[in-house]
Design a protein around this motif. Sequence first.
Motif, PDB file in Angstrom:
ATOM      1  N   GLN A 138      13.460  -2.706   4.255  1.00 34.09           N
ATOM      2  CA  GLN A 138      13.397  -3.831   5.185  1.00 34.09           C
ATOM      3  C   GLN A 138      13.912  -3.413   6.564  1.00 34.09           C
ATOM      4  OE1 GLN A 138      15.662  -6.679   2.869  1.00 34.09           O
ATOM      5  NE2 GLN A 138      13.799  -7.770   2.239  1.00 34.09           N
ATOM      6  N   LYS A 139      14.990  -2.637   6.594  1.00 36.96           N
ATOM      7  CA  LYS A 139      15.518  -2.161   7.873  1.00 36.96           C
ATOM      8  C   LYS A 139      14.499  -1.277   8.587  1.00 36.96           C
ATOM      9  CE  LYS A 139      20.407  -2.249   6.579  1.00 36.96           C
ATOM     10  NZ  LYS A 139      21.591  -1.439   6.286  1.00 36.96           N
ATOM     11  N   LYS A 140      13.894  -0.347   7.835  1.00 38.64           N
ATOM     12  CA  LYS A 140      12.891   0.542   8.418  1.00 38.64           C
ATOM     13  C   LYS A 140      11.720  -0.253   8.976  1.00 38.64           C
ATOM     14  CE  LYS A 140      13.029   4.525   5.482  1.00 38.64           C
ATOM     15  NZ  LYS A 140      12.253   5.373   4.574  1.00 38.64           N
ATOM     16  N   ALA A 141      11.210  -1.195   8.191  1.00 38.96           N
ATOM     17  CA  ALA A 141      10.062  -1.996   8.617  1.00 38.96           C
ATOM     18  C   ALA A 141      10.392  -2.803   9.870  1.00 38.96           C
ATOM     19  CB  ALA A 141       9.605  -2.922   7.484  1.00 38.96           C
ATOM     20  N   CYS A 142      11.591  -3.372   9.916  1.00 35.64           N
ATOM     21  CA  CYS A 142      12.010  -4.137  11.105  1.00 35.64           C
ATOM     22  C   CYS A 142      12.101  -3.239  12.335  1.00 35.64           C
ATOM     23  CB  CYS A 142      13.352  -4.815  10.860  1.00 35.64           C
ATOM     24  SG  CYS A 142      13.253  -6.257   9.792  1.00 35.64           S
ATOM     25  N   GLU A 143      12.662  -2.066  12.171  1.00 40.28           N
ATOM     26  CA  GLU A 143      12.761  -1.137  13.296  1.00 40.28           C
ATOM     27  C   GLU A 143      11.373  -0.754  13.798  1.00 40.28           C
ATOM     28  OE1 GLU A 143      15.188   2.217  12.197  1.00 40.28           O
ATOM     29  OE2 GLU A 143      16.914   0.940  11.786  1.00 40.28           O
ATOM     30  N   TYR A 144      10.482  -0.407  12.877  1.00 39.34           N
ATOM     31  CA  TYR A 144       9.129  -0.035  13.271  1.00 39.34           C
ATOM     32  C   TYR A 144       8.423  -1.186  13.992  1.00 39.34           C
ATOM     33  CZ  TYR A 144       9.409   4.138  10.266  1.00 39.34           C
ATOM     34  OH  TYR A 144       9.750   5.327   9.696  1.00 39.34           O
ATOM     35  N   LYS A 145       8.606  -2.402  13.498  1.00 37.88           N
ATOM     36  CA  LYS A 145       7.905  -3.560  14.056  1.00 37.88           C
ATOM     37  C   LYS A 145       8.525  -4.025  15.369  1.00 37.88           C
ATOM     38  CE  LYS A 145       4.895  -6.983  13.565  1.00 37.88           C
ATOM     39  NZ  LYS A 145       3.476  -6.731  13.433  1.00 37.88           N
ATOM     40  N   PHE A 146       9.827  -4.234  15.393  1.00 38.62           N
ATOM     41  CA  PHE A 146      10.453  -4.908  16.518  1.00 38.62           C
ATOM     42  C   PHE A 146      11.028  -3.963  17.568  1.00 38.62           C
ATOM     43  CE2 PHE A 146      10.912  -7.809  12.821  1.00 38.62           C
ATOM     44  CZ  PHE A 146       9.929  -8.700  13.217  1.00 38.62           C
ATOM     45  N   ILE A 147      11.320  -2.731  17.202  1.00 34.84           N
ATOM     46  CA  ILE A 147      11.843  -1.780  18.181  1.00 34.84           C
ATOM     47  C   ILE A 147      10.717  -0.904  18.727  1.00 34.84           C
ATOM     48  CG2 ILE A 147      13.384   0.201  18.534  1.00 34.84           C
ATOM     49  CD1 ILE A 147      15.293  -1.140  16.530  1.00 34.84           C
ATOM     50  N   TYR A 148       9.893  -0.376  17.813  1.00 30.68           N
ATOM     51  CA  TYR A 148       8.834   0.529  18.245  1.00 30.68           C
ATOM     52  C   TYR A 148       7.494  -0.172  18.466  1.00 30.68           C
ATOM     53  CZ  TYR A 148      12.251   3.993  16.888  1.00 30.68           C
ATOM     54  OH  TYR A 148      13.395   4.734  16.785  1.00 30.68           O
ATOM     55  N   GLY A 149       7.366  -1.411  18.027  1.00 31.00           N
ATOM     56  CA  GLY A 149       6.146  -2.175  18.281  1.00 31.00           C
ATOM     57  C   GLY A 149       4.945  -1.766  17.446  1.00 31.00           C
ATOM     58  N   TYR A 150       5.177  -1.175  16.283  1.00 31.13           N
ATOM     59  CA  TYR A 150       4.067  -0.772  15.429  1.00 31.13           C
ATOM     60  C   TYR A 150       3.403  -1.979  14.784  1.00 31.13           C
ATOM     61  CZ  TYR A 150       5.584   4.124  15.610  1.00 31.13           C
ATOM     62  OH  TYR A 150       5.918   5.390  16.009  1.00 31.13           O
ATOM     63  N   SER A 151       2.114  -1.835  14.501  1.00 32.18           N
ATOM     64  CA  SER A 151       1.374  -2.875  13.777  1.00 32.18           C
ATOM     65  C   SER A 151       1.693  -2.742  12.288  1.00 32.18           C
ATOM     66  CB  SER A 151      -0.129  -2.701  14.001  1.00 32.18           C
ATOM     67  OG  SER A 151      -0.576  -1.513  13.372  1.00 32.18           O
ATOM     68  N   ASN A 152       1.287  -3.755  11.518  1.00 30.80           N
ATOM     69  CA  ASN A 152       1.512  -3.690  10.066  1.00 30.80           C
ATOM     70  C   ASN A 152       0.771  -2.506   9.439  1.00 30.80           C
ATOM     71  OD1 ASN A 152       3.229  -5.892   9.942  1.00 30.80           O
ATOM     72  ND2 ASN A 152       1.552  -7.339   9.758  1.00 30.80           N
ATOM     73  N   LEU A 153      -0.407  -2.193   9.966  1.00 35.05           N
ATOM     74  CA  LEU A 153      -1.166  -1.055   9.450  1.00 35.05           C
ATOM     75  C   LEU A 153      -0.394   0.248   9.691  1.00 35.05           C
ATOM     76  CD1 LEU A 153      -3.738   0.203   8.264  1.00 35.05           C
ATOM     77  CD2 LEU A 153      -4.666   0.235  10.586  1.00 35.05           C
ATOM     78  N   GLU A 154       0.141   0.415  10.910  1.00 30.67           N
ATOM     79  CA  GLU A 154       0.908   1.623  11.223  1.00 30.67           C
ATOM     80  C   GLU A 154       2.179   1.706  10.380  1.00 30.67           C
ATOM     81  OE1 GLU A 154      -0.178   2.396  15.891  1.00 30.67           O
ATOM     82  OE2 GLU A 154       1.027   0.631  15.383  1.00 30.67           O
ATOM     83  N   ASN A 160       4.166   4.694   3.661  1.00 27.89           N
ATOM     84  CA  ASN A 160       3.347   4.976   2.477  1.00 27.89           C
ATOM     85  C   ASN A 160       3.295   3.791   1.519  1.00 27.89           C
ATOM     86  OD1 ASN A 160       2.652   7.640   3.258  1.00 27.89           O
ATOM     87  ND2 ASN A 160       4.673   8.326   2.578  1.00 27.89           N
ATOM     88  N   ILE A 161       3.009   2.616   2.077  1.00 21.31           N
ATOM     89  CA  ILE A 161       2.861   1.402   1.289  1.00 21.31           C
ATOM     90  C   ILE A 161       1.594   0.688   1.745  1.00 21.31           C
ATOM     91  CG2 ILE A 161       5.340   1.076   0.839  1.00 21.31           C
ATOM     92  CD1 ILE A 161       5.442  -0.886   3.172  1.00 21.31           C
ATOM     93  N   SER A 162       1.192  -0.346   1.037  1.00 19.32           N
ATOM     94  CA  SER A 162      -0.003  -1.085   1.440  1.00 19.32           C
ATOM     95  C   SER A 162       0.328  -1.990   2.634  1.00 19.32           C
ATOM     96  CB  SER A 162      -0.515  -1.934   0.271  1.00 19.32           C
ATOM     97  OG  SER A 162       0.385  -2.986   0.008  1.00 19.32           O
ATOM     98  N   VAL A 163      -0.719  -2.420   3.328  1.00 21.75           N
ATOM     99  CA  VAL A 163      -0.538  -3.312   4.475  1.00 21.75           C
ATOM    100  C   VAL A 163       0.067  -4.634   4.013  1.00 21.75           C
ATOM    101  CG1 VAL A 163      -1.718  -4.538   6.336  1.00 21.75           C
ATOM    102  CG2 VAL A 163      -2.440  -2.243   5.733  1.00 21.75           C
ATOM    103  N   VAL A 164      -0.413  -5.133   2.889  1.00 17.66           N
ATOM    104  CA  VAL A 164       0.105  -6.392   2.349  1.00 17.66           C
ATOM    105  C   VAL A 164       1.592  -6.246   2.037  1.00 17.66           C
ATOM    106  CG1 VAL A 164      -0.062  -8.020   0.422  1.00 17.66           C
ATOM    107  CG2 VAL A 164      -2.133  -7.093   1.448  1.00 17.66           C
TER     108      VAL A 164
END
Length: 182
Positions: A138-154, A160-164
């Motif tokens: 969850q921490k990694k996903a939040c950092e990728y999304k809110f700090i680095y601005g990555y999309s869910n696909l990225e 290495n998980i599904s988009v869903v």
Amino acid sequence: MGIDVLLNKNEDKSRDTLLGVEALVEKYHSSLVNKAKSMVGGAYAEEIVQDTWLTFIELKRAGCQIHSQKAWLNKAVINKSINIIKRESKLISMNEDDLMALEQPHNVIMCAQPEDNCELFDKIKQLESNWMRLTENQKKACEYKFIYGYSNLEISELMNISVVNSRVILSRAKKRLFQQSI
């Protein structure tokens, strides 16, 4: 601007580096400009991004390995934008209250009303506490999304998980982060 302008004589390695950068410029330049515009407005946005590209080229020429180039570029634009904001805010004339606020310790955030400080402090502490309760994913996903601005696909590709699954992880993380303690 062509890459030949940036080349010195006898720099075949630089030519390869710049060709790679030219592809990145085509891919990311407009989104970086938009990110800078959203932070500082149009006046400095292009300048910030151009400076970011020059820094990136210098690092590549020096042989620095940048593993996540998109993340590095985004972070560099954000940091340069913040520096512009800080520099511009220092140019604003200061009144007596502003000068007194500068005397406060640097890690203290001051609000206009003392009761607002307590409320802000409580919210920050609650958020910190909730962050510690997140799983590593969850921490990694939040950092990728809110700090680095990555999309869910990225995010899904990076983790290495599904988009869903990336959406579910982010959703649960947001619920946990903004959960009020009882």
